[in-house]
Design a protein around this motif. Structure first.
Motif, short mmCIF file in Angstrom:
data_model
loop_
_atom_site.label_atom_id
_atom_site.label_comp_id
_atom_site.label_asym_id
_atom_site.label_seq_id
_atom_site.Cartn_x
_atom_site.Cartn_y
_atom_site.Cartn_z
N LYS A 256 -43.48 19.66 3.13
CA LYS A 256 -43.90 19.69 4.53
C LYS A 256 -45.20 18.90 4.68
O LYS A 256 -46.19 19.20 4.03
N LEU A 257 -45.16 17.91 5.55
CA LEU A 257 -46.28 16.98 5.69
C LEU A 257 -46.84 17.02 7.10
O LEU A 257 -46.09 16.98 8.09
N LEU A 258 -48.18 17.09 7.20
CA LEU A 258 -48.87 16.95 8.48
C LEU A 258 -49.43 15.54 8.57
O LEU A 258 -50.18 15.10 7.68
N VAL A 259 -49.09 14.83 9.63
CA VAL A 259 -49.61 13.48 9.86
C VAL A 259 -50.50 13.53 11.10
O VAL A 259 -50.03 13.79 12.21
N ILE A 260 -51.79 13.32 10.90
CA ILE A 260 -52.74 13.20 12.00
C ILE A 260 -52.81 11.73 12.34
O ILE A 260 -53.24 10.93 11.53
N GLU A 277 -38.74 18.07 4.46
CA GLU A 277 -38.14 19.19 5.19
C GLU A 277 -38.74 19.29 6.59
O GLU A 277 -38.03 19.56 7.57
N GLU A 278 -40.05 19.05 6.67
CA GLU A 278 -40.74 19.06 7.96
C GLU A 278 -41.81 17.98 7.99
O GLU A 278 -42.57 17.84 7.02
N VAL A 279 -41.85 17.22 9.06
CA VAL A 279 -42.93 16.27 9.33
C VAL A 279 -43.58 16.70 10.64
O VAL A 279 -42.93 16.71 11.69
#
Length: 323
Positions: A256-260, A277-279
């Motif tokens: 699961k990756l957070l892209v700011i 799985e989640e972006v």
């Protein structure tokens, strides 16, 4: 409100495009190669990058470092150079544009922050003319091809480079969805005699779930909003344009990756969605909650700050990273 007002005003001003086009033609005859901060470089328009003011660029770097201190998750920083850096040899002789490469080098050395080397990735393919090249000719964004090389660089930094799709395999669709894109530089410069750009959607959205928070409530969305292809702002067809938060889910992905991010990530997100799985895509220009807390509460594995250099050095909302 101001964006809508400007759009309305531009549509109402009599013969606006004709007047700005005449001005640009006149300046070209007089030997001028810069029109409203945009250089005419053969068959393409390249925006001039002005030096940052008030030390904002250094403050924003420090905010990324302090974000890394506030979370136990790995934090990555990727600064995307604009065409003025990648294609600087194409700029008119004597043209001025701020040294983005030197600033990117500083970002690669931030303590406690892992680097994403978009500069090298784009430089390695600067001369390509496959499709429309790696930057649009009438807009400041990178093309789908440029976004592909950015995705490859990001995956490499995350230690997942072996998963990157080969270029031909990434082109699930090979037909442009629009051949009439006239971008921000077209409007800004008044140079209206260049051929329009093409826009391509490569990744199919089969098996993916997209949720958008435009007004604070979750709504079903999609990788591509085809309605925008009938409007002037065709780049907003990627994810439907600017929004505080967007989440793409793929049950077959991992991690699961957070892209700011700024809007450059909109055309890169479909590639990332093939693997994770989640972006989670968070835009600090519109999102006011703590990024570190958001990542913790949603069980994310890593945070990547992905910004174009011109936006990074002028965005005063990055202070929100240290909430």
């Amino acid at each position: 409100f101001m964006e809508k007002f400007e759009k309305y005003y531009n549509h109402q001003f009599p013969l606006r495009d004709q007047w700005t086009g005449l001005k640009a033609r006149t300046e070209q005859v007089l030997g001028k190669r810069e029109c409203n901060g945009v250089y005419l470089c053969g068959d393409a328009l390249i925006a001039k990058v002005e030096p940052p003011k008030d030390g904002l660029e250094e403050k924003n770097l420090s905010y990324v470092s302090r974000l890394a201190e506030r979370t136990e998750l790995p934090v990555y920083l990727g600064l995307i150079p604009s065409a003025a850096e990648i294609r600087k040899d194409d700029l008119p002789k004597g043209a001025q544009s701020w040294d983005q490469a030197a600033f990117i080098a500083r970002g690669l050395e931030l303590e406690g922050v892992e680097p994403i080397d978009f500069l090298t990735a784009l430089r390695d393919h600067a001369g390509e003319r496959t499709w429309e090249g790696i930057f649009y000719r009438t807009d400041h964004h990178w093309t789908t091809l440029g976004a592909y090389y950015g995705y490859a660089a990001l995956m490499e930094s995350l230690g997942r480079g072996e998963e990157v799709l080969e270029l031909e395999a990434a082109k699930e669709r090979d037909i442009p969805v629009s051949n009439g894109f006239q971008g921000t530089l077209y409007s800004q410069s008044g140079i209206h005699w260049l051929e329009p750009d093409s826009i391509e959607f490569w990744v199919e959205d089969k098996g993916l779930s997209v949720t958008s928070w435009r007004d604070g409530t979750p709504k079903e969305a999609s990788l591509y909003d085809f309605d925008y292809l009938g409007e002037k702002d065709k780049y907003s067809a990627f994810l439907g344009g600017n929004q505080p938060l967007c989440v793409i889910e793929n049950p077959e992905g991992t991690g699961k990756l957070l892209v700011i991010r700024d809007s450059y990530a909109d055309s890169m997100a479909p590639f990332l969605a093939l693997h994770f799985e989640e972006v989670h895509l968070l835009d600090p220009r519109y999102y006011r909650y703590s990024a570190a807390k958001y990542a913790e509460e949603n069980g994310l594995d890593a945070i990547a700050v992905v910004y174009s250099v011109p936006n990074f050095i002028t965005d005063r909302n990055l202070v929100l990273l240290i909430q």
